[in-house]
Write a protein that holds these residues in place. Structure first.
Motif, PDB file in Angstrom:
ATOM      1  N   HIS A  23      -8.772   0.672   0.494  1.00  0.00           N
ATOM      2  CA  HIS A  23      -8.315   2.026   0.793  1.00  0.00           C
ATOM      3  C   HIS A  23      -9.002   2.461   2.091  1.00  0.00           C
ATOM      4  CE1 HIS A  23     -12.079   2.896  -1.493  1.00  0.00           C
ATOM      5  NE2 HIS A  23     -12.209   3.868  -0.610  1.00  0.00           N
ATOM      6  N   GLY A  24      -8.381   3.401   2.805  1.00  0.00           N
ATOM      7  CA  GLY A  24      -8.958   3.826   4.070  1.00  0.00           C
ATOM      8  C   GLY A  24      -7.998   4.625   4.915  1.00  0.00           C
ATOM      9  N   TYR A  30       0.828  -1.208   0.000  1.00  0.00           N
ATOM     10  CA  TYR A  30       0.000   0.000   0.000  1.00  0.00           C
ATOM     11  C   TYR A  30       0.867   1.265   0.000  1.00  0.00           C
ATOM     12  CZ  TYR A  30      -4.060  -2.909   0.995  1.00  0.00           C
ATOM     13  OH  TYR A  30      -5.055  -3.845   0.912  1.00  0.00           O
ATOM     14  N   ASP A  31       0.299   2.321  -0.552  1.00  0.00           N
ATOM     15  CA  ASP A  31       0.901   3.650  -0.458  1.00  0.00           C
ATOM     16  C   ASP A  31       0.227   4.391   0.691  1.00  0.00           C
ATOM     17  OD1 ASP A  31       2.799   3.643  -2.531  1.00  0.00           O
ATOM     18  OD2 ASP A  31       1.251   4.013  -4.036  1.00  0.00           O
ATOM     19  N   LEU A  34     -13.368  -1.778   0.423  1.00  0.00           N
ATOM     20  CA  LEU A  34     -12.848  -2.541  -0.703  1.00  0.00           C
ATOM     21  C   LEU A  34     -12.820  -1.667  -1.950  1.00  0.00           C
ATOM     22  CD1 LEU A  34     -11.994  -5.509  -1.415  1.00  0.00           C
ATOM     23  CD2 LEU A  34     -14.342  -5.828  -2.215  1.00  0.00           C
ATOM     24  N   GLU A  35     -11.712  -1.728  -2.680  1.00  0.00           N
ATOM     25  CA  GLU A  35     -11.593  -0.971  -3.928  1.00  0.00           C
ATOM     26  C   GLU A  35     -12.634  -1.452  -4.939  1.00  0.00           C
ATOM     27  OE1 GLU A  35      -8.726   1.350  -5.522  1.00  0.00           O
ATOM     28  OE2 GLU A  35      -9.584   1.998  -3.601  1.00  0.00           O
ATOM     29  N   PHE A  63      -4.342   5.283   3.327  1.00  0.00           N
ATOM     30  CA  PHE A  63      -3.685   4.282   2.484  1.00  0.00           C
ATOM     31  C   PHE A  63      -4.538   3.968   1.258  1.00  0.00           C
ATOM     32  CE2 PHE A  63      -6.129   2.055   5.740  1.00  0.00           C
ATOM     33  CZ  PHE A  63      -6.854   1.121   5.009  1.00  0.00           C
ATOM     34  N   ILE A  64      -3.847   3.663   0.170  1.00  0.00           N
ATOM     35  CA  ILE A  64      -4.464   3.224  -1.079  1.00  0.00           C
ATOM     36  C   ILE A  64      -3.632   2.075  -1.631  1.00  0.00           C
ATOM     37  CG2 ILE A  64      -5.492   5.461  -1.647  1.00  0.00           C
ATOM     38  CD1 ILE A  64      -3.123   5.940  -3.540  1.00  0.00           C
ATOM     39  N   PRO A  65      -4.203   1.231  -2.493  1.00  0.00           N
ATOM     40  CA  PRO A  65      -3.437   0.097  -3.043  1.00  0.00           C
ATOM     41  C   PRO A  65      -2.283   0.572  -3.916  1.00  0.00           C
ATOM     42  CG  PRO A  65      -5.781  -0.230  -3.352  1.00  0.00           C
ATOM     43  CD  PRO A  65      -5.598   1.196  -2.911  1.00  0.00           C
TER      44      PRO A  65
END
Length: 496
Positions: A337-338, A307-308, A356-357, A327-329
């Motif tokens: 993400h969250g 994650y980024d 969930l994305e 955070f994002i994938p």
């Protein structure tokens, strides 16, 4: 239906702020600056007793065990904590919390600027120290909303030697009636419960005190594939006259060589009660395997390198400095993400919000052409909030999850009676097709947490179960003696 058939059939909360009594206080929290409601804020009396505001910022709390000089404490991430003495609390109060901008001035309290990688590494290193559930008792209120859309439903008997010609017509008519009630239908139900969970020296030892259960459900409709299957099998069982066991196959797969049809197929004759053993098994799985209870099992914590992360700010919550990380994938295996809220002192995850994305699946299998089975979880969102206890570890105080599942089941089943009398042996074969989408929202409020001794755990005796209070319209009075999550508008207005 027995556990061994779970895979086949994918077993795979009057008005808000009801009239204040001597025991129950209600109100709503707002931001003083934005005037917006504050969801999921803590409303407490003392260290280990309290509730959480609902998605609309509303709360209700039972205070019959406290004196007029005790105080309610209101706290939420990024806001200044406020307290109000019970004697000064006005019915249906609107409470306004101030944003805690001073926290940004106290960044220097953090020992040093850590990189996000260092923060997340420390989170994982401290998991065992921060989260421990042995020898504890939890008072838990649970609310579950389930909505099932039946997309398709078929049942066809290909062979049934147990059905006399005289009853075959009536049997098929009853099956057609069952299909007509359920096919292309949408069914919504609510269930609520209050349970005490006792945990022994390990998560493998657990006891349950099921205290109260309510159900708001149209029982003439199937809730899901398992419900429909149970209804069909109940009709079969009523017409099946045999004390022998059966060999069962589905396609080429043998399922059972000695199935006791009466026990395995017949729907529970007493569906007015909930058994402790059933609730116990559910909670046992949750306590051992739920990622919400064990942050280290959350995908974006365990596999954080996929994650980024970006650091939004540092804020405060109930006396702790908190890192706020979005955070994002980044890599293909990342799905969510969250936002994570992490203590700068203990590196415990205090709060997690995740979704969930779009286009991803949380779980699933596609054996549609091979075995006639397909399952996919297309939606999975959650919120989990923890609070530091007197032992400087962290206990969950609120969990919320929302899921959307797709289920397709198209199977043939063959039954052959185990008997030496081959000429009168009962055989039957049927095809079953069920396709549905289900939407589930579940909330858990941990009202109270306290340590217990091994002696307390060992001496507690479980009861068999509790009667379900079945209702047709939500009634807040039912929960007047309990701390619960204040019901939202949809539940208040729901009836059938």
């Amino acid at each position: 239906m027995q556990n061994k058939y779970a895979l086949l059939f994918f077993s795979l909360l009057c008005l808000t702020g009801f009239s204040v009594s001597a025991q129950q206080l209600t109100g709503k929290l707002f931001s003083k600056e934005t005037k917006e409601s504050i969801p999921y804020a803590a409303v407490q009396i003392g260290e280990n007793y309290g509730v959480i505001t609902n998605n609309e910022g509303e709360f209700q709390i039972n205070v019959d065990r406290f004196s007029a000089n005790d105080s309610l404490y209101f706290s939420s991430m990024g806001f200044v904590e406020q307290k109000i003495a019970l004697k000064d609390f006005q019915p249906k109060s609107s409470i306004y919390l101030k944003e805690d901008v001073s926290q940004l001035e106290n960044v220097f309290l953090v020992n040093r600027n850590l990189s996000i990688e260092e923060i997340m590494t420390k989170v994982n290193e401290n998991l065992d120290k921060n989260y421990t559930y042995s020898l504890k008792k939890f008072d838990i209120f649970s609310r579950k909303q389930s909505t099932t859309k039946v997309l398709d439903m078929e049942f066809e008997i290909n062979k049934a030697t147990f059905l006399d010609k005289s009853v075959r017509k009536d049997f098929n008519k009853s099956i057609d009636s069952l299909l007509n009630v359920n096919k292309n239908s949408t069914n919504t139900s609510y269930s609520e419960s209050y349970t005490q969970i006792f945990i022994g020296s390990s998560l493998d030892s657990l006891k349950v005190d099921l205290q109260k259960v309510t159900q708001l459900k149209d029982e003439t409709k199937a809730g899901d594939a398992e419900d429909f299957s149970s209804q069909v099998f109940e009709k079969i069982a009523k017409n099946l006259k045999s004390k022998n066991t059966f060999k069962v196959k589905s396609g080429l797969l043998p399922i059972d060589d000695s199935l006791e049809v009466g026990e395995s197929f017949r729907v529970k004759e007493n569906n007015d009660s909930l058994l402790t053993k059933d609730v116990k098994s559910t909670h046992a799985r949750s306590m051992k395997h739920s990622a919400n209870l064990h942050p280290g099992k959350l995908d974006f914590v365990e596999d954080f390198e996929a994650y980024d992360f970006t650091q939004e700010k540092i804020t405060g919550y109930q006396g702790e400095m908190v890192y706020v990380l979005n955070f994002i994938p980044r890599k293909g295996r990342a799905k969510y993400h969250g936002t994570l809220y992490i203590s700068s002192e203990t590196f415990a995850v205090i709060k997690a919000e995740y979704e969930l994305e779009e286009g991803e699946k949380a779980a699933g299998m596609n054996l549609k052409f091979l075995l006639g089975i397909k399952y996919r979880r297309n939606k999975n969102t959650g919120i989990v909030i923890f609070k530091k206890n007197a032992q400087n570890t962290y206990d969950p105080i609120y969990l919320k999850s929302s899921t959307q599942d797709y289920v397709y089941l198209n199977r043939s089943f063959k039954f052959k009676e185990n008997t030496d009398d081959r000429s009168n042996r009962i055989k039957f074969k049927f095809d079953l097709l069920v396709e549905n989408e289900s939407y589930t929202n579940q909330e858990l409020l941990i009202v109270k947490t306290e340590p217990i001794t091994a002696e307390t755990f060992n001496s507690f005796k479980e009861k068999e179960g509790v009667l379900i209070d079945k209702i047709k319209k939500y009634n807040a009075y039912i929960w007047k003696d309990y701390n619960i999550i204040s019901p939202e508008k949809d539940l208040q207005e729901f009836e059938y």
